[in-house]
Write an enzyme that holds these catalytic residues in place. Sequence first.
Site, PDB file in Angstrom:
ATOM      1  N   LYS A 137       0.938  -1.016   0.044  1.00 36.00           N
ATOM      2  CA  LYS A 137       0.045  -0.018   0.114  1.00 36.00           C
ATOM      3  C   LYS A 137       0.794   1.328   0.063  1.00 36.00           C
ATOM      4  CE  LYS A 137      -3.730  -1.986   2.406  1.00 36.00           C
ATOM      5  NZ  LYS A 137      -4.717  -2.093   3.494  1.00 36.00           N
ATOM      6  N   ASP A 187      -9.659   2.860   3.171  1.00 34.26           N
ATOM      7  CA  ASP A 187      -9.488   2.063   4.714  1.00 34.26           C
ATOM      8  C   ASP A 187      -9.954   3.123   5.611  1.00 34.26           C
ATOM      9  OD1 ASP A 187      -8.377  -0.396   3.806  1.00 34.26           O
ATOM     10  OD2 ASP A 187      -6.490  -0.007   3.973  1.00 34.26           O
TER      11      ASP A 187
HETATM   12  P1  NAP Z   1       2.096  -3.578   7.458  1.00 35.85           P
HETATM   13  O1  NAP Z   1       1.994  -2.215   6.622  1.00 35.85           O
HETATM   14  O2  NAP Z   1       2.863  -4.535   7.197  1.00 35.85           O
HETATM   15  O3  NAP Z   1       2.078  -3.055   8.980  1.00 35.85           O
HETATM   16  C1  NAP Z   1       1.904  -3.990  10.269  1.00 35.85           C
HETATM   17  C2  NAP Z   1       2.601  -3.319  11.571  1.00 35.85           C
HETATM   18  O4  NAP Z   1       2.476  -4.438  12.470  1.00 35.85           O
HETATM   19  C3  NAP Z   1       3.807  -2.560  11.676  1.00 35.85           C
HETATM   20  O5  NAP Z   1       3.755  -1.581  12.727  1.00 35.85           O
HETATM   21  C4  NAP Z   1       4.651  -3.807  11.988  1.00 35.85           C
HETATM   22  O6  NAP Z   1       5.794  -3.466  13.039  1.00 35.85           O
HETATM   23  C5  NAP Z   1       3.774  -4.680  12.914  1.00 35.85           C
HETATM   24  N1  NAP Z   1       3.986  -5.820  13.267  1.00 35.85           N
HETATM   25  C6  NAP Z   1       4.211  -6.771  12.197  1.00 35.85           C
HETATM   26  N2  NAP Z   1       4.388  -7.987  12.927  1.00 35.85           N
HETATM   27  C7  NAP Z   1       4.261  -7.833  14.200  1.00 35.85           C
HETATM   28  C8  NAP Z   1       4.568  -8.797  15.317  1.00 35.85           C
HETATM   29  N3  NAP Z   1       4.563  -9.987  15.143  1.00 35.85           N
HETATM   30  N4  NAP Z   1       4.328  -8.001  16.561  1.00 35.85           N
HETATM   31  C9  NAP Z   1       4.316  -6.700  16.804  1.00 35.85           C
HETATM   32  N5  NAP Z   1       3.918  -5.942  15.566  1.00 35.85           N
HETATM   33  C10 NAP Z   1       4.152  -6.372  14.426  1.00 35.85           C
HETATM   34  O7  NAP Z   1       0.515  -4.160   7.438  1.00 35.85           O
HETATM   35  P2  NAP Z   1      -0.747  -3.149   7.345  1.00 35.85           P
HETATM   36  O8  NAP Z   1      -1.303  -3.271   5.759  1.00 35.85           O
HETATM   37  O9  NAP Z   1      -0.866  -2.227   8.174  1.00 35.85           O
HETATM   38  O10 NAP Z   1      -1.729  -4.459   8.026  1.00 35.85           O
HETATM   39  C11 NAP Z   1      -1.816  -4.790   9.349  1.00 35.85           C
HETATM   40  C12 NAP Z   1      -3.137  -5.787   9.475  1.00 35.85           C
HETATM   41  O11 NAP Z   1      -4.149  -5.204   9.501  1.00 35.85           O
HETATM   42  C13 NAP Z   1      -2.994  -7.009   8.540  1.00 35.85           C
HETATM   43  O12 NAP Z   1      -3.260  -8.266   9.527  1.00 35.85           O
HETATM   44  C14 NAP Z   1      -4.171  -6.790   7.517  1.00 35.85           C
HETATM   45  O13 NAP Z   1      -4.480  -8.041   7.035  1.00 35.85           O
HETATM   46  C15 NAP Z   1      -5.278  -5.987   8.468  1.00 35.85           C
HETATM   47  N6  NAP Z   1      -5.853  -5.062   7.548  1.00 35.85           N
HETATM   48  C16 NAP Z   1      -7.148  -5.487   7.441  1.00 35.85           C
HETATM   49  C17 NAP Z   1      -7.884  -4.408   6.736  1.00 35.85           C
HETATM   50  C18 NAP Z   1      -9.438  -4.794   6.777  1.00 35.85           C
HETATM   51  O14 NAP Z   1     -10.090  -4.332   6.046  1.00 35.85           O
HETATM   52  N7  NAP Z   1     -10.043  -5.354   7.825  1.00 35.85           N
HETATM   53  C19 NAP Z   1      -7.712  -3.401   6.208  1.00 35.85           C
HETATM   54  C20 NAP Z   1      -6.156  -3.304   5.895  1.00 35.85           C
HETATM   55  C21 NAP Z   1      -5.552  -4.045   6.973  1.00 35.85           C
HETATM   56  P3  NAP Z   1       7.273  -3.432  12.176  1.00 35.85           P
HETATM   57  O15 NAP Z   1       7.049  -2.011  11.534  1.00 35.85           O
HETATM   58  O16 NAP Z   1       8.049  -3.354  13.148  1.00 35.85           O
HETATM   59  O17 NAP Z   1       7.395  -4.372  11.034  1.00 35.85           O
END
Ligand code: NAP
Length: 279
Positions: free
Chosen positions: A78, A114
């Site tokens: 994204k 989002d």
């Molecule tokens: P992203 O850009 O990869 O960011 C993930 C965040 O979580 C980062 O701050 C990362 O930290 C942290 N993180 C990753 N693994 C971790 C762990 N094991 N322990 C603690 N923190 C951790 O992902 P995103 O796009 O924001 O998405 C995050 C989640 O939201 C995903 O599961 C996605 O499927 C969900 N989501 C859902 C919707 C919906 O419509 N329901 C929409 C968007 C996203 P670091 O920076 O240290 O890696």
Amino acid sequence: MTGLLPDVGNCGEPPSSLLIIGKPVTQSLSPLIQNAAIAAAGINAHYDRLEVDATELASVLHRCARDGIAGNITMPHKEAAHATIQRLTVLAHRIGSVNTFWVERGELYGHNTDVEGALATIRALVPDQLTNRRVAILGAGGSAAAVLFAVHIAGCTDIHMHSRTPSRGSAIAARVNVPVHLAESALDAVRGAALVINATPLGMRDDDAMPVDAAVLDDSCAVFDLVYRRGETAWVRVCRARGLPAEDGLRMLVEQGAAAFRAWYGRDPSLEAMWNAVR
Ligand code: NAP
């Protein structure tokens, strides 16, 4: 030059071919909900998945522009899509991440739905304004930026964010231009919160740890887990068992998908068809 669109809803030719681009994408429910909405609207179009490596993203988006393909971007692309797509809506520009795109006169446009999806879930969980109440956001990735802006729109001025990589939290707060307290731990962030939001992927896998222990949350705390999976996430189930109002990311998924559909086709989708598809 980056163009900022004041508005969305009139994006040229209605697309007949749509894609969700990410890695992995096999787990995405977007094809299910969008194909249900497309069928319910009687539109002749199809929505598919495409798994794309980071190194291929720019060329795939270029092909989408050439072939008039619209769609969605999911993790981990994204923020990279935001950097790649030239024409951004005001919202996508501010959030710094693109989850929806389309083609107009051969040019690719990027938007972020989002925020709308997150806001729908926040309002369902906490119908009153969030003014004078504390909200905790766990995680600082692409979706956390959208969540941060949604919490701000919902009236909250006391936002605490914890992220594994602290520099990402401060970068998001600066980019979205919303003041945030950066907490040293998840425990510090959630103390006294009226709403706790998990914007990390924790909970996607069976052996994942909980984003934060449900036992430490206030008795009146609402819980919003962006993660969704069959049978809900373990965190949502544990929080509900504690008597807390809790929702997974399904409503956000459907509502962000509905907003994307409106951007592509300039009309409302059948929410009923979308919900039936995921239920
Ligand atoms: P992203 O850009 O990869 O960011 C993930 C965040 O979580 C980062 O701050 C990362 O930290 C942290 N993180 C990753 N693994 C971790 C762990 N094991 N322990 C603690 N923190 C951790 O992902 P995103 O796009 O924001 O998405 C995050 C989640 O939201 C995903 O599961 C996605 O499927 C969900 N989501 C859902 C919707 C919906 O419509 N329901 C929409 C968007 C996203 P670091 O920076 O240290 O890696």
